[in-house]
Design an enzyme around this catalytic site. Structure first.
Site, short mmCIF file in Angstrom:
data_model
loop_
_atom_site.label_atom_id
_atom_site.label_comp_id
_atom_site.label_asym_id
_atom_site.label_seq_id
_atom_site.Cartn_x
_atom_site.Cartn_y
_atom_site.Cartn_z
NE ARG A 1 -0.03 0.13 2.49
CZ ARG A 1 0.66 -0.37 1.48
NH1 ARG A 1 0.92 -1.68 1.50
NH2 ARG A 1 1.25 0.44 0.54
NE ARG B 1 3.91 -2.16 -8.03
CZ ARG B 1 3.80 -1.67 -6.90
NH1 ARG B 1 3.03 -0.16 -6.88
NH2 ARG B 1 4.06 -2.03 -5.89
#
Ligand code: AMP
Length: 398
Positions: free
Chosen positions: A92, A242
């Protein structure tokens, strides 16, 4: 020795490696696990195989030692990795920039390009490169394939991909909405069509990937027309740690007036913002516990999270006009019935109505949670990025 071919899928972070051994043809996950705190004296490695756990806590110096520890755990479990029909290692990679979007067999030129893209994803691409080069060293006889998190969003319509900043600056610095979690958004939207037994091409969909990172996408006929993450995975929804959307003025203000360095601001926005920054917990199970215990901070964190989510759902409703399917996925989306309820409450006039009983059911697989009369079908579909990456590897190699 298994007669099924397998792909080892690796997700390499700066101090962790997640892995899963997948049979791409059957969709079976043979084994999975994680090595954490690489470089620390109290590192740990864990493998789950055949319903049993193997693990150890031991100093693990670097990524190479991490992978070798994983192989040892496979040996201990009596399932040597070289007897598992391994046909590829799938990596990934978070940022593929403008040019990398097809699953690609790794060579030196590809590694150089991923490295060049590091300024766009400083927290993600360097560990991916390290993960790839290490895995090539310890598994030299199988092809390694990079699969990009940005790929699905490569062809976003220009109106969605373009930031309204100076055209020249954007061109020079390759600034656009790239979007992330693409493997998940693609997998889940395809699974939704399959599950409902309707052609993907006929569906307007909203996918809400709500995990530790979180993103939303609007998809027409299998192609995304917008997504909430941007140049980096910081934009959009409120996440575990975040911030999601903020006024860019906050960054200048912190830099100029609070005299924070760019690195400190970046760390704050990435690691100590979101529900963690507001409520003191990243995990929604803990956040709910704190809310139940009367924490006002946790309550506000939850409210801000839901408020932002509803704004994106509303925006994508307006973009799509009609929404046939809205799907929740990832850790929060798959498991947190309260988040799903609060995200969609009061939307019946807009065609979205949950069935409270179905929503509260502890079922785990793909399922419908909307009322029969709801024009929009609401689904929960467990994401499976590893299987999607494994299948992308097969495509890249055939
Ligand atoms: P992911 O990034 O998809 O692995 O999601 C991880 C997040 O899912 C965790 O940080 C939790 O906030 C959330 N999560 C996992 N299990 C549950 C659960 N049973 N209930 C609520 N949230 C959960």
């Amino acid at each position: 020795m298994s007669d099924q071919r397998t792909v080892l899928v690796l997700n390499s972070g700066s101090s962790s490696v997640k892995f899963q051994l997948v049979q791409p043809d059957t969709g079976t996950s043979v084994a999975h696990g994680i090595v954490e705190r690489i470089g620390d004296d109290n590192a740990s490695a864990a493998l789950v195989l055949g319903g049993r756990d193997w693990g150890r806590e031991t100093p693990i110096a670097d990524h190479e030692a991490a992978l070798r520890t994983v192989f040892e755990l496979f040996d201990e479990a009596g399932a040597r990795l070289d007897e598992q029909g391994l046909m590829a290692v799938g990596h990934r990679v978070v940022h593929g920039g403008q040019d990398l979007y097809r699953p690609t067999v790794v060579d030196d030129a590809l590694l150089a390009t991923i490295t060049e893209l590091s300024p766009l994803a400083p927290l993600h691409n360097p560990p991916a490169v390290l993960g790839i080069t290490t895995a090539q060293k310890v598994l030299p006889d199988v092809p390694h394939v990079a699969v990009f998190d940005t790929a699905f969003f490569h062809d976003l319509p220009p109106a969605a991909a373009t930031y309204a900043i100076s055209r020249d600056v954007a061109r020079e610095w390759k600034i656009r909405r790239y979007g992330f979690h693409g493997t998940s958004h693609q997998y889940v939207s395809e699974r939704a069509a399959e599950f409902l037994n309707v052609p993907l091409q006929s569906l307007n969909q909203i996918v809400l990937h709500l995990g530790n990172g979180a993103s939303a996408s609007a998809i027409v006929g299998g192609r995304p027309v917008d997504t909430s993450m941007g140049l980096t995975p910081m934009e959009g929804l409120v996440m575990g740690t975040r911030s999601g959307d903020i006024d860019p003025g906050v960054v200048m203000y912190l830099w100029r007036t609070a005299q924070m360095s760019v690195e400190d601001i970046e760390t704050m926005l990435n690691r100590s913002s979101g529900v963690q920054g507001l409520g003191g917990a990243t995990d929604f199970r803990e956040l709910h516990r704190q809310i139940d215990a009367g924490s006002e901070d946790a309550g506000l964190a939850y409210d801000v999270y839901i408020h932002r989510l509803r704004k994106y759902i509303g925006a994508y409703l307006a973009l799509l006009g009609t929404v046939d399917v809205l799907t929740f996925t990832a850790g929060v989306g798959e498991n947190d019935a309260a988040v799903r309820r609060d995200a969609l409450s009061g939307l019946a006039p807009l065609g979205i109505e949950l069935d409270e009983h179905l929503n509260d059911s502890p079922a785990r697989g793909p399922r419908i949670i909307s009322a029969d009369r709801s024009p929009t079908t609401v689904l929960v579909i467990p994401t499976n990025e590893e299987l999607a990456i494994a299948r992308a590897c097969v495509d890249a190699l055939t």
